[in-house]
Scaffold this active site. Structure first.
Site, PDB file in Angstrom:
ATOM      1  N   SER A  83       0.815  -1.216   0.000  1.00 40.65           N
ATOM      2  CA  SER A  83       0.000   0.000   0.000  1.00 40.65           C
ATOM      3  C   SER A  83       0.846   1.262   0.000  1.00 40.65           C
ATOM      4  O   SER A  83       0.342   2.334  -0.284  1.00 40.65           O
ATOM      5  CB  SER A  83      -0.896   0.081   1.234  1.00 40.65           C
ATOM      6  OG  SER A  83      -1.059  -1.118   1.878  1.00 40.65           O
ATOM      7  N   HIS A 107      -2.797  -2.970  -6.105  1.00 44.00           N
ATOM      8  CA  HIS A 107      -3.183  -2.519  -4.773  1.00 44.00           C
ATOM      9  C   HIS A 107      -4.685  -2.686  -4.586  1.00 44.00           C
ATOM     10  O   HIS A 107      -5.484  -1.896  -5.075  1.00 44.00           O
ATOM     11  CB  HIS A 107      -2.751  -1.053  -4.583  1.00 44.00           C
ATOM     12  CG  HIS A 107      -3.032  -0.531  -3.219  1.00 44.00           C
ATOM     13  ND1 HIS A 107      -3.219   0.800  -2.953  1.00 44.00           N
ATOM     14  CD2 HIS A 107      -3.174  -1.160  -2.030  1.00 44.00           C
ATOM     15  CE1 HIS A 107      -3.457   0.961  -1.659  1.00 44.00           C
ATOM     16  NE2 HIS A 107      -3.436  -0.220  -1.092  1.00 44.00           N
ATOM     17  N   GLU A 117      -5.889  -0.172  -7.609  1.00 43.67           N
ATOM     18  CA  GLU A 117      -4.842   0.720  -8.129  1.00 43.67           C
ATOM     19  C   GLU A 117      -3.800  -0.174  -8.795  1.00 43.67           C
ATOM     20  O   GLU A 117      -3.232  -1.058  -8.143  1.00 43.67           O
ATOM     21  CB  GLU A 117      -4.182   1.504  -6.980  1.00 43.67           C
ATOM     22  CG  GLU A 117      -4.898   2.780  -6.593  1.00 43.67           C
ATOM     23  CD  GLU A 117      -4.137   3.588  -5.523  1.00 43.67           C
ATOM     24  OE1 GLU A 117      -4.300   4.809  -5.493  1.00 43.67           O
ATOM     25  OE2 GLU A 117      -3.397   3.001  -4.714  1.00 43.67           O
ATOM     26  N   ASN A 149      -3.580   6.460  -0.919  1.00 49.81           N
ATOM     27  CA  ASN A 149      -3.038   6.548   0.437  1.00 49.81           C
ATOM     28  C   ASN A 149      -2.246   7.829   0.659  1.00 49.81           C
ATOM     29  O   ASN A 149      -2.086   8.269   1.794  1.00 49.81           O
ATOM     30  CB  ASN A 149      -2.182   5.315   0.753  1.00 49.81           C
ATOM     31  CG  ASN A 149      -3.062   4.149   1.184  1.00 49.81           C
ATOM     32  OD1 ASN A 149      -4.229   4.345   1.527  1.00 49.81           O
ATOM     33  ND2 ASN A 149      -2.532   2.944   1.159  1.00 49.81           N
TER      34      ASN A 149
END
Ligand code: 3HC
Length: 692
Positions: free
Chosen positions: A416, A437, A449, A487
């Site tokens: 991540s 991801h 992702e 993130n």
């Protein structure tokens, strides 16, 4: 015979066949509406014709109004004019459905006198997904044909039903044989003629409405049962009110006028603009910048997943759900059997809720094989690692995979935050390494992702993006940077949220502002749910943040009954005096003077920090489009869909306002708010993120 660019007209015995062809989805554009009108007019004027079949070429029946025409002046004939022409035709019209009859497309079928569909067809009114209601009589006609409870479900969910279900509920009159739609429709039309069947108009039917008369609780119960799902959205309530109107003392035409008025209101609202933006943004995300469209897609027939924890298990389920066999690897038999037991439990819970057949539980489980040997992954086309989030461990796994995986296999990491290129450097084949991801729970969350490393090959990227579709997810291609796109924006939010509680806001106050904006939960609530210990390292922890202190106290979040909040056995949350003391002591140690903070300040600091971070990601090329960022935040992070994502939201405020806010926030709160160069440029050019 060709009538115009989109219409052909043929006569077979007493039946006219009017065929429309406007790729890709036969949306009801001005040209298509005119084409239908022209074809019908010919049939009506043709004395030899006694019934008309309205059919589409290509992959689908009319998929709805042409969304790209919204906001532009209407070109005649309007959809409603066309509907009047069909409904009042002196000869029966048979709507002939394959693919999807959606929105205005289904509403057009609902004014035909009869409907026939192939079994693979689907019918639905998905306008709610665009922040709209069916504006061409859908809310008035559907209840008359399927009854109030089903109409409420269908229109507020927007979910299509199969032709078989449509037939069972009376929406479709006849099922055609797959592949024989045209011939079966003509045969059906001949039966209508031979049996002298009436010109049935849905608008005149009352029996299904009568079933619901005197039962206002249907609406009250429905509103209550769906309150959480509808929260913040305007369209569902407008839809319910229109359906309620069918039972009121109103004529059909008055009901239509009521629907029209609410449709116009919704269409002009920013919620619908936001939801239409997301409709196109999701499709745009699938178009990969800088990779030729004919890039070969590699076959993914067998997949390996390393790590049978929550993430690995969810990833394995995503593949099993798509029918792809998975070998799940963990270090011990215990970890494996625990992981597989949880997966089975998840499937069984889904089956219990009626969302999957009981026999499918075993079928899905049969696609999963557990192993404690990484060597068993040697025949996999794709291997995804979902182990502990630490560079040394990831590199170790990849070095081993490099020795085991077959040539040509895709090696993916579910990291991540970590540097994809550094992970790839542990292998002799960095061109085959990609980031996939997933978001937890991975079998539920729609976002994927796809992270492109500096050496990742084009075919690996194209295959990964295609894979997202196969898994029923939305793939967004992003660059390699700390936290990638989602993130990193979350980290910007986190920094502000943490700062705000030190300056004087309570975690509840911060969470309430976000909840009221439309997030499904607040920031600290989310942190507690995920677990404060995710990414926390006991050895390195040095009481340097509130989160570290809470972890050191054993307050790892909801799962242990305490994090930023206290939780009872039923996981109900309440503010924690202990945490409040920790926050106040920590703030004092840092020399932060606490004060009262208003909701507007909390909101601005959090949202503008997210927008600014998004702009930086665009500037750095980590995100390719502003709309990709919106898709990521909505599908992965709970940004409310009706606010269109942070970049769309910023565009709505206007770039001058964004820059003014950032400047004043910078003056008060420092560097986090220095406007990104992109924002400065856009503001000076009078542009928005939509032009970036
Ligand atoms: N208007 C304009 N363009 C549309 C469209 C529409 N209604 N529906 C799809 N498109 C476009 C897409 O943007 C896409 O364009 P692109 O290739 O340039 O990206 C192209 O058609 C193909 O669409 P998909 O990639 O989505 O193709 P799929 O085969 O995966 O799905 C579909 C087909 C199920 C029809 C899906 O496109 C869909 O759900 N469309 C929207 C349907 C809808 O919401 N209809 C209601 C419209 S509002 C309305 O009718 C108001 C009325 O009540 C008055």
């Amino acid at each position: 015979m060709k009538v115009n660019d989109v219409t052909t007209y043929e006569v077979e015995g007493p039946v006219a066949v009017v065929t429309l062809n406007s790729p890709p989805v036969n949306a009801l554009s001005a040209a298509v509406r005119q084409g239908i009108a022209d074809g019908l007019k010919m049939a009506l004027e043709d004395d030899d014709v006694r019934a008309m079949v309205l059919i589409c070429e290509g992959r689908t029946f009319f998929a709805g109004a042409d969304i790209t025409e919204f906001g532009k002046p209407t070109v005649d004939p309007s959809l409603r004019d066309l509907q009047l022409m069909v409904e009042n035709a002196a000869k029966p019209v048979i709507a002939t459905i394959h693919g999807t009859a959606l929105g205005g497309g289904l509403e057009l079928a609902l004014v035909a006198h009869y409907r026939i569909a192939v079994p693979s067809a689907k019918c639905g009114l998905p306008e709610v997904n665009l922040g709209l209601l069916p504006g061409a009589g859908g809310t008035q006609r559907l209840p008359r044909i399927v009854g109030i409870p089903k109409a409420l479900d269908l229109i507020t969910s927007g979910a299509p039903v199969s032709a078989k279900a449509a037939k069972d509920m009376g929406l479709v009159d006849e099922l055609a044989a797959e592949g024989h739609l045209r011939a079966d429709a003509i045969a059906f039309a001949n039966r209508v003629i031979d049996e002298n069947r009436p010109l049935l108009k849905v608008r005149d039917r009352a029996e299904k409405l009568d079933e619901a008369r005197g039962k206002p609780e249907i609406f009250a119960d429905f509103r209550k049962a769906n309150a959480r799902r509808f929260r913040g959205f305007k369209a569902p309530e407008a839809i319910i009110r229109c359906i309620e109107a069918t039972l009121e003392d109103k004529s059909f035409d008055e009901g239509m006028a009521f629907e029209r008025a609410l449709f116009i209101e919704l269409q002009a609202d920013s919620q619908s603009a936001a939801q239409r933006h997301i409709f196109f943004a999701e499709r745009q995300a699938g178009k990969i910048v800088g990779i030729p469209a004919d890039t070969p897609i590699l076959p993914i027939r067998k997949v390996g997943v390393i790590g049978a924890g929550t993430m690995g298990g969810g990833i394995a389920m995503s593949f099993a759900n798509a029918g792809i066999p998975v070998t799940l690897v963990d270090t011990s038999d215990d970890a494996l059997s625990r992981g597989l037991r949880i997966i089975r439990g998840n499937y069984e819970a889904t089956a219990k809720k009626g969302r999957m057949k009981a026999e499918d539980v075993d079928a899905r489980m049969a696609l999963l094989t557990g192993s404690v040997r990484m060597e068993d992954l040697s025949d996999c086309d794709l291997i995804i690692e979902a182990v502990f989030e630490q560079m040394e461990i990831k590199q170790e796994v990849f070095a081993k995979l490099d020795r085991i995986a077959k040539p040509g296999a895709i090696l993916a990491t579910n990291t991540s935050y970590l540097d994809l290129d550094e992970i790839a450097s542990a292998t002799s084949r960095p061109t085959s390494v990609v980031g996939l991801h997933f978001f937890s729970p991975a079998h539920v969350m729609k976002l994927l992702e796809v992270v492109r490393g500096k050496e990742t090959r084009a075919d690996i990227i194209a295959t990964s993006m295609k894979l997202a579709k196969t898994l029923g997810k939305i793939g967004v291609l992003v660059g390699n940077a700390f936290g990638f796109v989602g993130n990193r924006i979350l980290a910007a939010r986190d920094a502000q949220a943490n700062r705000l509680i030190l300056e004087g806001a309570t975690p509840e106050a911060v969470d309430k502002v976000l909840y009221d904006f439309g997030f499904p939960m607040g920031h600290f609530q989310m942190r507690d749910l995920v677990g404060l210990d995710v990414g926390w390292n006991r050895e390195k922890s040095s009481s340097s943040t509130v989160r570290e202190i809470l972890n050191e106290m054993g307050r790892h979040g909801q799962k242990v009954g305490g994090g930023f909040y206290d939780y009872d056995e039923s996981r109900n949350r309440k503010p924690s005096p202990v945490v409040q003391k920790v926050i106040e002591d920590f703030a004092a140690k840092q020399g932060i003077v606490r004060r009262e903070l208003g909701d507007a300040e909390i909101r601005d600091r959090i949202l503008y920090a997210m927008v600014n971070e998004g702009a930086k990601l665009l500037d750095e090329g980590i995100a390719s489009r502003a709309s990709d960022i919106d898709v990521i935040l909505i599908t992965g992070y709970g940004w409310p869909k009706y606010e269109g994502g942070p970049m769309f939201w910023a565009d709505l405020q206007g770039m001058p306002q964004v820059i003014e806010k950032l400047n004043s926030l910078q003056a008060e709160y420092g560097d986090a708010f220095v406007p990104s160069p992109l924002i400065k440029r856009l503001a000076s050019e009078g542009k928005g993120f939509r032009d970036a």
